[in-house]
Structures are given as structure tokens and as C-alpha cells.
Design a protein around this motif. Sequence first.
Motif, PDB file in Angstrom:
ATOM      1  N   ALA A 203      43.201  79.189  59.408  1.00 46.21           N
ATOM      2  CA  ALA A 203      42.805  78.800  58.051  1.00 46.21           C
ATOM      3  C   ALA A 203      42.691  77.287  57.961  1.00 46.21           C
ATOM      4  N   PRO A 204      41.668  76.761  57.271  1.00 46.96           N
ATOM      5  CA  PRO A 204      41.515  75.305  57.153  1.00 46.96           C
ATOM      6  C   PRO A 204      42.711  74.675  56.448  1.00 46.96           C
ATOM      7  N   LEU A 205      43.079  73.496  56.887  1.00 47.04           N
ATOM      8  CA  LEU A 205      44.146  72.752  56.232  1.00 47.04           C
ATOM      9  C   LEU A 205      43.700  72.268  54.860  1.00 47.04           C
ATOM     10  N   ASP A 206      44.611  72.280  53.924  1.00 49.62           N
ATOM     11  CA  ASP A 206      44.342  71.748  52.593  1.00 49.62           C
ATOM     12  C   ASP A 206      44.874  70.314  52.568  1.00 49.62           C
ATOM     13  N   LEU A 207      43.985  69.344  52.676  1.00 51.25           N
ATOM     14  CA  LEU A 207      44.370  67.933  52.770  1.00 51.25           C
ATOM     15  C   LEU A 207      44.072  67.208  51.467  1.00 51.25           C
ATOM     16  N   GLU A 208      45.059  66.514  50.949  1.00 58.95           N
ATOM     17  CA  GLU A 208      44.886  65.733  49.732  1.00 58.95           C
ATOM     18  C   GLU A 208      44.668  64.263  50.104  1.00 58.95           C
ATOM     19  N   PRO A 209      43.529  63.673  49.729  1.00 60.26           N
ATOM     20  CA  PRO A 209      43.288  62.255  50.046  1.00 60.26           C
ATOM     21  C   PRO A 209      44.385  61.353  49.484  1.00 60.26           C
ATOM     22  N   GLN A 210      44.783  60.380  50.270  1.00 61.32           N
ATOM     23  CA  GLN A 210      45.844  59.462  49.859  1.00 61.32           C
ATOM     24  C   GLN A 210      45.242  58.291  49.073  1.00 61.32           C
ATOM     25  N   ARG A 211      45.712  58.109  47.852  1.00 61.41           N
ATOM     26  CA  ARG A 211      45.232  57.017  47.009  1.00 61.41           C
ATOM     27  C   ARG A 211      45.516  55.669  47.673  1.00 61.41           C
ATOM     28  N   GLN A 212      44.543  54.749  47.538  1.00 54.84           N
ATOM     29  CA  GLN A 212      44.660  53.424  48.140  1.00 54.84           C
ATOM     30  C   GLN A 212      45.064  52.403  47.089  1.00 54.84           C
ATOM     31  N   HIS A 213      45.996  51.538  47.440  1.00 52.52           N
ATOM     32  CA  HIS A 213      46.467  50.497  46.531  1.00 52.52           C
ATOM     33  C   HIS A 213      45.878  49.152  46.973  1.00 52.52           C
ATOM     34  N   VAL A 214      45.016  48.608  46.129  1.00 48.39           N
ATOM     35  CA  VAL A 214      44.322  47.359  46.441  1.00 48.39           C
ATOM     36  C   VAL A 214      44.962  46.222  45.652  1.00 48.39           C
ATOM     37  N   HIS A 215      45.288  45.145  46.359  1.00 51.23           N
ATOM     38  CA  HIS A 215      45.918  43.981  45.732  1.00 51.23           C
ATOM     39  C   HIS A 215      45.029  42.752  45.924  1.00 51.23           C
ATOM     40  N   ALA A 216      44.973  41.913  44.904  1.00 55.47           N
ATOM     41  CA  ALA A 216      44.266  40.632  44.983  1.00 55.47           C
ATOM     42  C   ALA A 216      45.090  39.581  44.249  1.00 55.47           C
ATOM     43  N   GLN A 217      44.981  38.348  44.716  1.00 57.81           N
ATOM     44  CA  GLN A 217      45.792  37.276  44.130  1.00 57.81           C
ATOM     45  C   GLN A 217      45.046  35.949  44.230  1.00 57.81           C
ATOM     46  N   VAL A 218      45.059  35.174  43.128  1.00 58.02           N
ATOM     47  CA  VAL A 218      44.438  33.853  43.118  1.00 58.02           C
ATOM     48  C   VAL A 218      45.384  32.855  42.461  1.00 58.02           C
ATOM     49  N   ASP A 219      45.268  31.606  42.868  1.00 55.34           N
ATOM     50  CA  ASP A 219      45.947  30.486  42.209  1.00 55.34           C
ATOM     51  C   ASP A 219      44.882  29.620  41.559  1.00 55.34           C
ATOM     52  N   ALA A 220      45.126  29.206  40.311  1.00 54.92           N
ATOM     53  CA  ALA A 220      44.129  28.425  39.578  1.00 54.92           C
ATOM     54  C   ALA A 220      44.789  27.242  38.879  1.00 54.92           C
ATOM     55  N   ARG A 221      44.034  26.150  38.796  1.00 56.61           N
ATOM     56  CA  ARG A 221      44.505  24.955  38.075  1.00 56.61           C
ATOM     57  C   ARG A 221      43.448  24.534  37.059  1.00 56.61           C
ATOM     58  N   PHE A 222      43.903  24.249  35.850  1.00 60.46           N
ATOM     59  CA  PHE A 222      43.013  23.854  34.759  1.00 60.46           C
ATOM     60  C   PHE A 222      43.503  22.547  34.141  1.00 60.46           C
ATOM     61  N   THR A 223      42.592  21.875  33.453  1.00 57.55           N
ATOM     62  CA  THR A 223      43.002  20.761  32.599  1.00 57.55           C
ATOM     63  C   THR A 223      42.968  21.242  31.151  1.00 57.55           C
ATOM     64  N   MET A 224      43.849  20.639  30.342  1.00 60.71           N
ATOM     65  CA  MET A 224      43.928  21.003  28.917  1.00 60.71           C
ATOM     66  C   MET A 224      43.661  19.776  28.073  1.00 60.71           C
ATOM     67  N   ALA A 225      43.279  20.038  26.839  1.00 60.28           N
ATOM     68  CA  ALA A 225      43.247  18.936  25.861  1.00 60.28           C
ATOM     69  C   ALA A 225      44.688  18.539  25.588  1.00 60.28           C
ATOM     70  N   PRO A 226      44.936  17.240  25.370  1.00 61.69           N
ATOM     71  CA  PRO A 226      46.319  16.787  25.131  1.00 61.69           C
ATOM     72  C   PRO A 226      46.947  17.528  23.955  1.00 61.69           C
ATOM     73  N   PRO A 227      48.075  18.195  24.175  1.00 63.30           N
ATOM     74  CA  PRO A 227      48.724  18.901  23.063  1.00 63.30           C
ATOM     75  C   PRO A 227      49.479  17.916  22.156  1.00 63.30           C
ATOM     76  N   ARG A 228      49.709  18.331  20.935  1.00 63.83           N
ATOM     77  CA  ARG A 228      50.535  17.540  20.021  1.00 63.83           C
ATOM     78  C   ARG A 228      51.951  18.096  20.072  1.00 63.83           C
ATOM     79  N   LEU A 229      52.811  17.351  20.695  1.00 62.02           N
ATOM     80  CA  LEU A 229      54.185  17.826  20.879  1.00 62.02           C
ATOM     81  C   LEU A 229      55.098  17.273  19.792  1.00 62.02           C
TER      82      LEU A 229
END
Length: 229
Positions: A203-229
Amino acid sequence: MTVPHGTPDAPRISVRGEAHLEVDPEIARIGVTVASRGKDRRTALDDLTRRNTAALDLLKSYGDAVEHLETGSFSVTPELKEHGRGERVHAYHGRVHLTAELTDFTALGELTTRLADLDLTRVDGPFWALRRDSPAYREARQQAVREAVQRAREYAEALGTTLVALIELTDTGDFAAEGSRPQFAAGPRMRSRAAYAEDTAAAPLDLEPQRQHVHAQVDARFTMAPPRL
């Protein structure tokens, strides 16, 4: 001159954006090892050739369901007797390794079962995976960038200001996890001709596909308008 940490007139903010996706696999790989054993080299080689042809014919009979098929290692190795003088050969062992890549998972269970039912044939897998150019990787990267922008905006809003410009965006990598664990393995079988006559197809095997976990990561730098502290 570049100021690495910004200035009071152009403060900088650094954030990290991440994305985690869970998606269905796109391909399944199986490894097929065909073996033979004979008292002399020619018998071992002839049996190996016959069994290798049978395995290849079975794989090719599934047409487009098998997207990629290749032969890996091949060997015929003498087995020396443990006792006695000189290098006397007790038997010869042959081995051929095949790798098949399938995209039709409905045929996978039947194919692996039929391969495992062949004489002296081992099946390893399936190993679930994504294609190298899978859209899942692009979606994960885009989500990571959107998260970085959103996070930076939230920090800026907490300071009562807004983002002005993107200074730098660094891709720190993306990958798919949990895509290489085998879900099925069958060892070599040796049966008599009489047993073959009595057997019915497995009898054919009943195979369940294994879900894939995809990860992505970025680092970003921005400039801001001067805040009023």
C-alpha cells in the motif's frame, strides 16, 4: 565627513526588522541506494546493473512528477575473508546511489513504496525543501523591511518626530529551517522468487509534507527630524 552616530540636527535611529513565514514545501528529494552481492565480481556487477536499471525505469515511469534525477556514487568492493592466508576474496558488494527530486507530492508515497519494495534497495527521505528562487524568500525579505520601517516610525513617533531619510539597509541573511529532516527510510530487502509470486503490491505510504519555516532579517538606519525633548 560622515558622522557615525548622527548629530543633534540629524539624529539617527537604528532598528532591526525580522520576518518568520511558515509555507508549504515546493520539492521533495529522495535518495535511492541499490545494492548487490555476489561470489565473483561479474555476478555482483551484473546484478547491480539489472537492479539499477529497474530503479531508474520505475523513477522515469512517473514522467514529469520526477523533475530531476541523477546518479551519484558507484562502487564494487571486494570483501576479504577474515581467516586464512593471503588476500582471498569472500564476496563482492556493489552499490549505486540515485537522487530524485519530485514536485508532485501525490505520487511521492506510491513511488517511495514501490522503490522500497525492490530487491536490495534502500530509500531515504523525503527531504522537504523550497526552491532557491522561491517567492517565499522574497516575501520574507519584504516583510522584514516593512517591519524595520514600522519599528523606526514607532520610535520616532514616541519622540514626537518623524523619519527623514534612510541611511543604510543591511541584509543579515535569510534561510529556510526544518527542511532537511527525513520522514521515511526503508532498508534493503532480499526475498525468494516464491515469495514474489505470493506477494501483492504494498500500500502507498501516506506522507504529509513538512511545512517550511522561512526567516529573514535586516538592519536599518534612518535619520529623524530633531525631536523636541
